[in-house]
Design a protein around this motif. Structure first.
Motif, short mmCIF file in Angstrom:
data_model
loop_
_atom_site.label_atom_id
_atom_site.label_comp_id
_atom_site.label_asym_id
_atom_site.label_seq_id
_atom_site.Cartn_x
_atom_site.Cartn_y
_atom_site.Cartn_z
N PRO A 36 36.80 17.22 -54.15
CA PRO A 36 36.76 18.69 -54.17
C PRO A 36 35.89 19.25 -53.04
N LEU A 37 36.35 19.06 -51.80
CA LEU A 37 35.60 19.49 -50.63
C LEU A 37 36.36 20.58 -49.89
N ARG A 38 35.62 21.36 -49.16
CA ARG A 38 36.25 22.38 -48.31
C ARG A 38 36.91 21.71 -47.12
N GLU A 39 37.81 22.44 -46.51
CA GLU A 39 38.60 21.92 -45.39
C GLU A 39 37.72 21.39 -44.25
N GLY A 40 36.67 22.12 -43.89
CA GLY A 40 35.79 21.70 -42.81
C GLY A 40 35.08 20.40 -43.12
N ALA A 41 34.62 20.26 -44.36
CA ALA A 41 33.94 19.03 -44.76
C ALA A 41 34.89 17.84 -44.73
N VAL A 42 36.11 18.07 -45.19
CA VAL A 42 37.12 17.01 -45.17
C VAL A 42 37.41 16.59 -43.73
N ALA A 43 37.52 17.57 -42.83
CA ALA A 43 37.80 17.27 -41.43
C ALA A 43 36.66 16.45 -40.81
N ARG A 44 35.43 16.84 -41.05
CA ARG A 44 34.28 16.11 -40.48
C ARG A 44 34.21 14.69 -41.05
N LEU A 45 34.39 14.56 -42.34
CA LEU A 45 34.32 13.24 -42.97
C LEU A 45 35.47 12.35 -42.50
N THR A 46 36.64 12.94 -42.37
CA THR A 46 37.78 12.18 -41.88
C THR A 46 37.54 11.69 -40.46
N GLN A 47 36.99 12.55 -39.62
CA GLN A 47 36.70 12.16 -38.24
C GLN A 47 35.69 11.01 -38.19
N LEU A 48 34.66 11.09 -39.00
CA LEU A 48 33.68 10.00 -39.05
C LEU A 48 34.31 8.70 -39.51
N LEU A 49 35.17 8.80 -40.51
CA LEU A 49 35.83 7.61 -41.03
C LEU A 49 36.78 7.00 -39.99
N LEU A 50 37.47 7.85 -39.25
CA LEU A 50 38.35 7.36 -38.19
C LEU A 50 37.55 6.63 -37.11
N ARG A 51 36.41 7.18 -36.73
CA ARG A 51 35.55 6.52 -35.74
C ARG A 51 35.02 5.19 -36.27
N SER A 52 34.65 5.18 -37.54
CA SER A 52 34.17 3.95 -38.16
C SER A 52 35.26 2.89 -38.17
N ARG A 53 36.46 3.32 -38.56
CA ARG A 53 37.61 2.39 -38.61
C ARG A 53 37.87 1.81 -37.23
N ASP A 54 37.88 2.67 -36.23
CA ASP A 54 38.12 2.22 -34.86
C ASP A 54 37.06 1.20 -34.43
N GLY A 55 35.82 1.47 -34.76
CA GLY A 55 34.73 0.57 -34.39
C GLY A 55 34.78 -0.76 -35.12
N ALA A 56 35.34 -0.75 -36.31
CA ALA A 56 35.40 -1.98 -37.11
C ALA A 56 36.61 -2.84 -36.76
N ILE A 57 37.74 -2.21 -36.52
CA ILE A 57 38.98 -2.96 -36.38
C ILE A 57 39.33 -3.28 -34.92
N THR A 58 39.04 -2.39 -34.01
CA THR A 58 39.42 -2.59 -32.61
C THR A 58 38.87 -3.90 -32.02
N PRO A 59 37.61 -4.24 -32.21
CA PRO A 59 37.13 -5.51 -31.63
C PRO A 59 37.88 -6.72 -32.19
N LEU A 60 38.22 -6.69 -33.47
CA LEU A 60 38.98 -7.79 -34.05
C LEU A 60 40.37 -7.87 -33.43
N GLN A 61 41.00 -6.72 -33.26
CA GLN A 61 42.33 -6.66 -32.67
C GLN A 61 42.32 -7.13 -31.22
N GLU A 62 41.34 -6.68 -30.46
CA GLU A 62 41.25 -7.06 -29.06
C GLU A 62 41.07 -8.56 -28.91
N GLU A 63 40.29 -9.16 -29.78
CA GLU A 63 40.05 -10.60 -29.72
C GLU A 63 41.34 -11.36 -29.99
N ILE A 64 42.14 -10.88 -30.90
CA ILE A 64 43.41 -11.54 -31.22
C ILE A 64 44.37 -11.42 -30.05
#
Length: 79
Positions: A36-64
């Motif tokens: 139950p979050l406002r649109e702005g909060a959802v957008a900020r949290l989503t952006q942080l999660l996307l950055r986190s995902r990129d930081g976690a998965i990209t190095p593994l993918q690049e190594e493969i």
């Protein structure tokens, strides 16, 4: 264990980790969407999660995706 078997085992481990991380991030995005979050909060949290995902998965993918170098390149005699 041969070198090829070790390489294959490492690849399988990395791929397994990537799949587990993808599922974890999918669940997190679902949670954000249901929260139950406002649109702005959802957008900020989503952006942080996307950055986190990129930081976690990209190095593994690049190594493969890196080509395996098994020997030194041939050198030519300039003479």
């Amino acid at each position: 264990m041969s070198r090829d078997e070790q390489i294959q085992a490492m690849r399988e481990l990395r791929e397994g980790l990537m799949h587990r991380l993808e599922e974890l991030y999918r669940q997190a995005f679902d949670q954000i969407g249901e929260a139950p979050l406002r649109e702005g909060a959802v957008a900020r949290l989503t952006q942080l999660l996307l950055r986190s995902r990129d930081g976690a998965i990209t190095p593994l993918q690049e190594e493969i995706e890196q080509p395996l170098i098994t020997h030194a390149p041939e050198t030519r005699d300039p003479a």
